[in-house]
Design an enzyme around this catalytic site. Structure first.
Site, PDB file in Angstrom:
ATOM      1  N   ARG A   7       5.188 -12.912   9.269  1.00  0.00           N
ATOM      2  CA  ARG A   7       5.879 -11.647   8.773  1.00  0.00           C
ATOM      3  C   ARG A   7       7.245 -11.740   9.799  1.00  0.00           C
ATOM      4  NH1 ARG A   7       1.927  -7.496   9.715  1.00  0.00           N
ATOM      5  NH2 ARG A   7       3.080  -6.270   8.711  1.00  0.00           N
ATOM      6  N   GLU A  25       0.767  -1.233  -0.081  1.00  0.00           N
ATOM      7  CA  GLU A  25       0.179   0.080  -0.129  1.00  0.00           C
ATOM      8  C   GLU A  25       0.868   1.128   0.074  1.00  0.00           C
ATOM      9  OE1 GLU A  25      -1.981   1.010   3.741  1.00  0.00           O
ATOM     10  OE2 GLU A  25      -3.325   2.381   2.741  1.00  0.00           O
ATOM     11  N   LYS A  32       4.556   0.108  10.377  1.00  0.00           N
ATOM     12  CA  LYS A  32       4.528   1.268   9.661  1.00  0.00           C
ATOM     13  C   LYS A  32       4.320   2.448  10.464  1.00  0.00           C
ATOM     14  CE  LYS A  32       3.254  -0.066   4.914  1.00  0.00           C
ATOM     15  NZ  LYS A  32       2.138   0.209   3.870  1.00  0.00           N
TER      16      LYS A  32
END
Length: 564
Positions: A262, A37, A272
RNA sequence: UGGGGAUUGGUCCAGUGGUAGGACGGCAGACUCUGACUCUGCAAGCCCUGGUUCGAACCCAGGAUCCCCAGCCA
């Protein structure tokens, strides 16, 4: 070409894909995608995903698309698109002709929504956000059906078209899937598919005022691109039934989704949100601060793409939640730079040495090896003269046991130079600090060998005082003082105050005058460094420490070895 | 107290019925014109309890612990 076992080592995902190729499940094709994104910069965790997706495609002769999942115009910006593409390329991956955006599919997605409505599988809900939340139920209690759930198809169609026509305010109406409010999987309790957002999109401008939710865009985008293997992280595992439901309802190509864990790294954060805070609150100088685990930060720090890829290969791919030690990342960059970095001599904490029996004004050119790991890299000259600088740590007035370096009466070798013996030293009366060390050299030992065969235990690095360049050196350490800052209430309380140490009067050998931004060096006996790409200038060089060399002496002494 | 996922030396990853292996880290040596690199050796592990089996990290049952999910974020 169909052997992921060659050098990469395999993992459960590659095993599945190789098996699918053997059984001709997708006609032998492999299409993956890396779907960021554009609302932040890429970090080492994304590198893991890229190495998996692009790596699998490369190994199997398939293709990997770069697709921006840009379905939320309020958070996404073109700036991020630019930096993401740059970082993907820097790592060495190539999306070929396949640069895509979820926003490319807005019209198709809208048509998919119409199709679901016509099939009685979606409805427009007038409930507001809070009412929808209340109606969703809890983890242990089922949700309640919306009073608008059974609206006739025609009315839903009309309302949804009017949503697109911007007739309603944000939050007034949403499109919802009609699945099962009693499902134990919350994602199946009539999830929102479309919301009204009167925001300008970085690519579609003001063409739309309704935007699809990620859950309604991602699966279909993969489908449109005919992705065969949709690899994603574990948190999407319980979204998979929703994607299955939508794709089956639409009766379109249905990629196979496989989830993996992850990456987490010790002594840093990889969310993030937290990285954004570090930047916005000024704890670091920017997304590319060399302490950041972002790809731009690692690049500026001096990490090579190869070292990051090697790291990704070594950590493997599996499903358990883990935290890889940052020491492995450091090992990978040392291993790579050891093979490739040109050697140079640099003195971080200069201490003046005068060779009393060396003629004043005389300069000799000594030959230094560029890289002992690769003779093809050749040699270069370093000037030697009467006054030198050595590392202040390499001299001890009162040497501890096993100290092989310079001390009163001790003989050491100057790297590529002569054997020198310490004859005495001068102290600053007021501070007690040693300011100059006096030595004598043995002219017979030029080049570092003694004709009489005598040995010295220590070899130290040096620069000629008159020839050396003054430079700034930035020493970096972990951003956090604890292994798992994520587990602390407020990660800002465990920031490492010594994560950056700036040294301003370092002396580096004269051959570095032309050092180009981004160039890697090994400063012998000190560490790997690279020329800072933002702040270094000819005549005002700035070097970033990528990683220290392993330092077994520091261990003997009981120190950390990492400090300035 | 719902659903999903996971559990192998300090860390990460293999091993899926037949003597538990690799890498990083640690420790100890060798080598060395970088106390680097390289090389050698050592320590250290199958979440627990039952069961099946000649034999279980692996199969079955029960339990424990950890992670994710209640955005009109992705």
């Amino acid at each position: 070409m169909i052997s992921a076992n060659d050098s990469k080592g395999s993992d459960f995902i590659r095993d599945i894909i190789l098996d699918d190729i053997r059984t001709n499940k997708w006609g032998g094709r492999v299409v993956t995608r890396f779907p960021p994104e554009p609302n932040g910069h890429l970090h080492i965790g994304h590198a893991k995903s890229m190495c998996l997706n692009f790596g699998v495609a490369e190994e199997t002769g398939g293709e990997c698309h770069l697709r921006f999942d840009d379905t939320n115009p309020t958070k996404e910006e073109e700036e991020y698109v630019t930096s993401i593409k740059e970082d993907v390329r820097w790592l060495g991956w190539d999306w070929g002709a396949h640069l895509h955006y979820a926003s490319d599919y807005f019209e198709a997605l809208y048509e998919f929504a119409i199709d679901l409505i016509q099939k009685g599988k979606a409805y427009v809900d007038d409930l507001n956000q809070e009412q929808i939340r209340e109606g969703r139920g809890t983890l242990t209690e089922p949700g309640k059906e919306s009073p608008h759930r059974n609206r006739p198809v025609g009315e839903n169609l009309d309302l949804f078209r009017r949503m697109r026509a911007c007739e309603f305010e944000e939050g007034a109406r949403v499109l919802r899937a009609k699945i099962d409010m009693g499902s134990p999987n919350l994602n199946m309790r009539d999830p929102v598919l479309y919301r009204v957002l009167k925001a300008t999109h970085h690519r579609t401008g003001d063409a739309w005022c309704i935007y699809p939710m990620y859950d309604f865009a991602h699966g279909q985008s993969d489908s449109i691109e005919e992705v065969t293997h949709s690899l994603c992280t574990m948190e999407f595992e319980d979204h998979r039934p929703l994607y299955d439901w939508i794709l089956n309802g639409l009766e379109i190509h249905h990629p196979q989704q496989i989830e993996f864990a992850r990456l987490n790294l010790t002594y840093t954060v990889l969310s993030k949100r937290k990285l954004l805070h570090l930047v916005e609150d000024g704890y670091v100088s920017g997304w590319d601060d060399p302490r950041m685990p972002t790809l731009s930060g690692l690049r500026r720090r001096g990490y090579s793409p190869e070292s990051i890829k090697t790291f990704c290969d070594r950590i493997g791919v599996a499903k358990r939640q883990t935290a890889v030690e940052v020491a492995l990342l450091e090992h990978c960059v040392r291993e790579d730079l050891n093979q490739r970095a040109r050697r140079a001599m640099a003195v971080l904490h200069p201490l003046k040495v005068v060779i009393d029996n060396f003629p004043e004004g005389q300069v000799e050119e000594l030959e230094a090896v560029n890289n002992p790991e690769d003779p093809a890299m050749g040699t270069h000259k370093v000037p030697f003269s009467r006054e030198l600088y050595i590392e202040s740590d390499d001299f001890r007035e009162d040497p501890p046991g096993k100290f092989f370096r310079l001390a009163p009466g001790r003989e050491v070798r100057l790297r590529y130079g002569y054997f020198i013996t310490c004859a005495g030293f001068d102290k600053d009366e007021s501070t007690g600090e040693v300011v100059t060390v006096h030595c004598t050299y043995d002219p017979e030992t030029k080049g570092g060998q003694a004709p009489d065969g005598r040995k010295v235990r220590g070899t130290i690095h040096w620069v000629s005082a008159a020839h050396a360049l003054e430079a700034e050196v930035r020493l970096y350490d972990n951003l956090f003082t604890v292994e798992r800052p994520d587990e602390v209430e407020d990660y800002r309380t465990v920031l490492n105050p010594e994560s950056l140490t700036v040294l301003t009067s370092c002396r580096v050998e004269s051959s570095l005058v032309d050092a180009a931004p981004g160039q890697h060096y090994q400063f012998e006996r000190v560490g790997y460094f690279c020329v800072d790409s933002s702040d270094s200038r000819p005549g005002a060089l700035v070097f970033n420490r990528t990683a220290t060399l392993r330092d077994s002496w520091a261990k003997i002494e009981g120190g950390g070895g990492k400090q300035a």
